[in-house]
Scaffold this motif. Structure first.
Motif, mmCIF file in Angstrom:
data_model
loop_
_atom_site.group_PDB
_atom_site.id
_atom_site.type_symbol
_atom_site.label_atom_id
_atom_site.label_comp_id
_atom_site.label_asym_id
_atom_site.label_seq_id
_atom_site.Cartn_x
_atom_site.Cartn_y
_atom_site.Cartn_z
ATOM 1 N N LYS A 83 63.342 11.139 -56.559
ATOM 2 C CA LYS A 83 62.775 11.375 -55.710
ATOM 3 C C LYS A 83 63.036 11.544 -54.116
ATOM 4 O O LYS A 83 62.478 11.737 -53.068
ATOM 5 C CB LYS A 83 63.832 10.011 -54.997
ATOM 6 C CG LYS A 83 63.883 8.871 -55.996
ATOM 7 C CD LYS A 83 64.106 6.927 -55.996
ATOM 8 C CE LYS A 83 63.757 6.546 -56.960
ATOM 9 N NZ LYS A 83 63.923 5.083 -57.337
ATOM 10 N N LYS A 84 64.381 13.061 -54.839
ATOM 11 C CA LYS A 84 64.773 13.648 -53.157
ATOM 12 C C LYS A 84 63.721 15.300 -53.896
ATOM 13 O O LYS A 84 64.492 15.400 -55.171
ATOM 14 C CB LYS A 84 66.061 13.216 -53.203
ATOM 15 C CG LYS A 84 66.525 12.058 -52.320
ATOM 16 C CD LYS A 84 67.870 11.813 -51.860
ATOM 17 C CE LYS A 84 67.839 10.798 -51.251
ATOM 18 N NZ LYS A 84 68.975 10.915 -50.605
ATOM 19 N N SER A 85 63.617 15.838 -53.037
ATOM 20 C CA SER A 85 63.692 17.401 -53.377
ATOM 21 C C SER A 85 63.219 18.431 -52.222
ATOM 22 O O SER A 85 63.293 17.589 -51.136
ATOM 23 C CB SER A 85 62.818 17.515 -54.108
ATOM 24 O OG SER A 85 60.716 16.713 -53.575
ATOM 25 N N ILE A 86 63.610 18.948 -52.750
ATOM 26 C CA ILE A 86 63.640 20.340 -51.183
ATOM 27 C C ILE A 86 62.063 21.092 -51.333
ATOM 28 O O ILE A 86 61.301 20.880 -52.559
ATOM 29 C CB ILE A 86 64.351 21.503 -51.514
ATOM 30 C CG1 ILE A 86 64.550 22.016 -51.920
ATOM 31 C CG2 ILE A 86 65.974 20.867 -50.817
ATOM 32 C CD1 ILE A 86 65.191 23.720 -52.331
#
Length: 75
Positions: free
Chosen positions: A69-72
């Motif tokens: 759901k969250k990454s860079i």
């Protein structure tokens, strides 16, 4: 899927597995790192599972995963 770029793809001569993955209609296919791992991006989980199951019948290691759901994102 326009950003599935890997500089090793240019020198990786064997495109047969990439073509095999494309038979399942993914949004995109890519080479992970310098190989030998390939991946395919599907819109529907059912399509990914169909691909996974077909590859497993051919004795090819395959896994259906989902993105975090969250990454860079590094450009």
């Amino acid at each position: 899927c326009n950003f599935l770029l890997n500089s090793f793809s240019e020198v990786y001569e064997d495109k047969s597995f990439e073509q095999r993955l494309k038979e399942f209609g993914p949004l995109g296919v890519g080479l992970s790192g310098s190989g030998p791992t390939h991946f395919a991006v599907f819109r529907k989980k059912a399509d990914a599972k169909r691909c996974e199951n077909a590859l497993k019948t051919e004795k090819i290691s395959a896994f259906t995963v989902k993105p975090l759901k969250k990454s860079i994102f590094i450009v």
